[in-house]
Design an enzyme around this catalytic site. Structure first.
Site, PDB file in Angstrom:
ATOM      1  CB  CYS A  45     -24.154  60.960 -93.856  1.00  0.00           C
ATOM      2  SG  CYS A  45     -24.714  61.423 -95.495  1.00  0.00           S
TER       3      CYS A  45
HETATM    4  C1  BEZ Z   1     -20.960  61.518 -97.609  1.00  0.00           C
HETATM    5  O1  BEZ Z   1     -21.757  61.646 -96.682  1.00  0.00           O
HETATM    6  O2  BEZ Z   1     -19.768  61.694 -97.439  1.00  0.00           O
HETATM    7  C2  BEZ Z   1     -21.448  61.131 -98.985  1.00  0.00           C
HETATM    8  C3  BEZ Z   1     -22.779  60.907 -99.202  1.00  0.00           C
HETATM    9  C4  BEZ Z   1     -23.204  60.525-100.468  1.00  0.00           C
HETATM   10  C5  BEZ Z   1     -22.305  60.388-101.497  1.00  0.00           C
HETATM   11  C6  BEZ Z   1     -20.973  60.641-101.248  1.00  0.00           C
HETATM   12  C7  BEZ Z   1     -20.535  60.986 -99.980  1.00  0.00           C
END
Ligand code: BEZ
Length: 211
Positions: A45
């Site tokens: 994200c």
């Molecule tokens: C990420 O953005 O890397 C992520 C988001 C939710 C769960 C695991 C990873």
């Protein structure tokens, strides 16, 4: 319930990093792209939000407002935005919805319980000037989205909104487009003065009409 193509994008009020909004009022008569992020302070994200912020000028040029969402509160988003700037070099320059009670996530069916009971998937909704949903995409948490692809899609949607054309596989702005099969050859000749290449009766290619 799922939000599907052609539906009116559900309206809502929410807190964002740029203050409270009424979604339809905030969106106005232009285009909007609403995208969810599973959680704050997560790696994929963080990279996505930097990539989105880097392209905001391009979305602006297309009269398309950007708005993100994560199920954490706005105060958390604000703290996270510091990290995003540090890591990607881009300050988040569009509102991020805080949705700790998951009101908006539920309204847009962004929580897929067989993926996660609590976090959203990576949803994208492109909404047109008529407030109707023009595109939906769903990516899993493990795959970051390609915001250049979202711009490309927006270019295709806006072109199809203005002319009776669709865009072929792997189309890029400037490439030839497909004339709507509903048009007769005579209508196509009148509408597309640059002419067309009739590859099949149902597949007629013409130069991009707005260039
Ligand atoms: C990420 O953005 O890397 C992520 C988001 C939710 C769960 C695991 C990873």
């Amino acid at each position: 319930m799922a939000v599907r193509l052609g539906d009116i994008a559900p309206d809502f009020t929410a807190d964002t990093t740029q203050g409270p909004i009424h979604f339809h009022e905030w969106k106005g008569n232009g285009w909007a792209i609403l995208f969810s992020h599973p959680k704050d302070f997560t790696p994929v994200c963080t990279t996505e939000l930097g990539a989105a912020a880097a392209l905001k000028g391009e979305f602006d040029k297309r009269n398309c407002k950007m708005i993100g969402l994560s199920v954490d509160p706005v105060e958390s988003h604000v703290r996270w935005e510091g990290d995003i700037k540090d890591v990607t070099g881009h300050a988040v320059n569009f509102p991020m919805i805080g949705d700790p009670d998951r009101t908006v996530a539920t309204l847009y069916d962004m929580i897929h319980p067989n993926a996660s009971d609590t976090l959203t998937v990576r949803s994208v909704f492109v909404i047109g000037p008529d407030n109707k949903v023009k595109l939906t995409l769903t990516y899993p948490a493990s795959t970051g989205r390609n915001f250049l692809e979202l711009l490309r899609v927006l270019d295709s949607l806006q072109l199809s909104a203005g002319y009776p054309v669709s865009t072929p596989a792997d189309w890029k702005p400037g490439d030839d487009v497909i004339i709507a099969p509903a048009l007769s050859d005579a209508e196509a000749t009148a509408k597309f003065p640059k002419g067309f290449d009739k590859k099949k009766p149902y597949l007629r290619m013409t130069p991009q009409p707005d260039r």
